[in-house]
Scaffold this active site. Structure first.
Site, short mmCIF file in Angstrom:
data_model
loop_
_atom_site.label_atom_id
_atom_site.label_comp_id
_atom_site.label_asym_id
_atom_site.label_seq_id
_atom_site.Cartn_x
_atom_site.Cartn_y
_atom_site.Cartn_z
N SER A 80 8.27 40.72 -26.97
CA SER A 80 7.25 40.62 -28.00
C SER A 80 7.18 39.19 -28.56
O SER A 80 6.97 38.25 -27.81
CB SER A 80 7.50 41.66 -29.10
N ASP A 179 0.98 50.46 -24.72
CA ASP A 179 1.42 49.63 -25.84
C ASP A 179 0.30 49.55 -26.88
O ASP A 179 -0.77 49.02 -26.60
CB ASP A 179 1.77 48.23 -25.32
N HIS A 209 5.19 50.01 -26.73
CA HIS A 209 5.61 48.64 -27.03
C HIS A 209 7.08 48.39 -26.74
O HIS A 209 7.44 47.39 -26.11
CB HIS A 209 5.29 48.29 -28.48
#
Length: 240
Positions: A80, A179, A209
């Site tokens: 991320s 996601d 995610h």
């Protein structure tokens, strides 16, 4: 004997446990020096108030410097926001390979978010909302994340995003198709922007995610291990 090191960088408002399954897997499978960094304000005692994005970058950079000093070969794995930081650091230090997981050069996937909200609504009507993992995650984020910290995250992405135009080392990009935080277009952007001659884009169809803890975990572990160990990955590479 060649000494190999691998640094893991977690995401915004997260902690090393986000990427722990992958880090632990590599510890068991390879005789490498595995390190994870807890970015300032993150972890169990999350206190993001007043912290600027430069502190997050600096913390990861210091860990990478130590690894570069002690290892002959260094790999970077970013999840991320950690993927954005990892991409940036790759252009500054002698990193051999880069792994980008759910990397947030774009964020918030409206279509998947709507599906998640519908599922939460259904669970609410059934009286099962307290068992919905995504609801607990979203609620925690909204309750504990200062608005200013979100602004700092956005600044980090804006400032470091151009770094991906200068990455020339082998790169693996992995993205979950379910996601709701980072959309598929983020992974496509990375693949199309990174000029490395060796780059691979893998979509995991059942993952949201937190890709290291998703339904495709076995595929993820196998794919990353194969990439870093220079073994052919026995997975189908799907583009969306």
């Amino acid at each position: 004997m060649l000494v190999i090191g691998c640094l893991f960088i977690h995401g915004f408002t997260g902690a090393p446990d986000e990427i722990e399954p992958l880090a632990d897997h590599l510890k068991r499978r390879a005789d490498w020096e595995i390190r994870t960094v807890t970015l300032p304000g993150h972890g169990e005692t999350e206190t993001l108030k007043g912290i600027r994005y430069q502190s997050w970058v600096a913390a990861a950079e210091e860990e990478l410097k130590l690894l570069v000093k002690s290892c002959d070969t260094v790999y970077l794995v970013g999840f991320s926001m950690g993927g954005v930081i990892a991409g940036h650091l790759t252009t500054k230090y002698p990193v051999t390979k880069l792994v980008l997981l759910s990397t947030a050069v774009y964020y918030i996937n409206p279509k998947q978010m709507l599906k998640d909200l519908k599922k939460m609504a259904a669970d609410f009507l059934k009286g099962e909302l307290k068992h919905n993992t995504l609801f607990k995650h979203y609620r925690k984020k909204m309750q504990e994340t200062p608005f200013r910290a979100t602004v700092e995250f956005q600044k980090l992405v804006r400032e470091l995003k151009p770094s991906f135009q200068h990455i020339h080392i082998p790169t693996l990009i992995v993205q979950g198709e379910r996601d709701g935080v980072v959309p598929v277009k983020s992974a496509n952007y990375l693949y199309n922007t990174i000029p490395a001659s060796e780059k691979t884009l893998v979509f995991l169809p059942h993952s949201s995610h937190h890709i290291c803890q998703g339904e495709d975990q076995d595929e993820l572990l196998k794919t990353v291990e194969s990439f870093l160990a220079e073994k052919p990955a026995e997975v189908e590479h799907v583009t969306s």
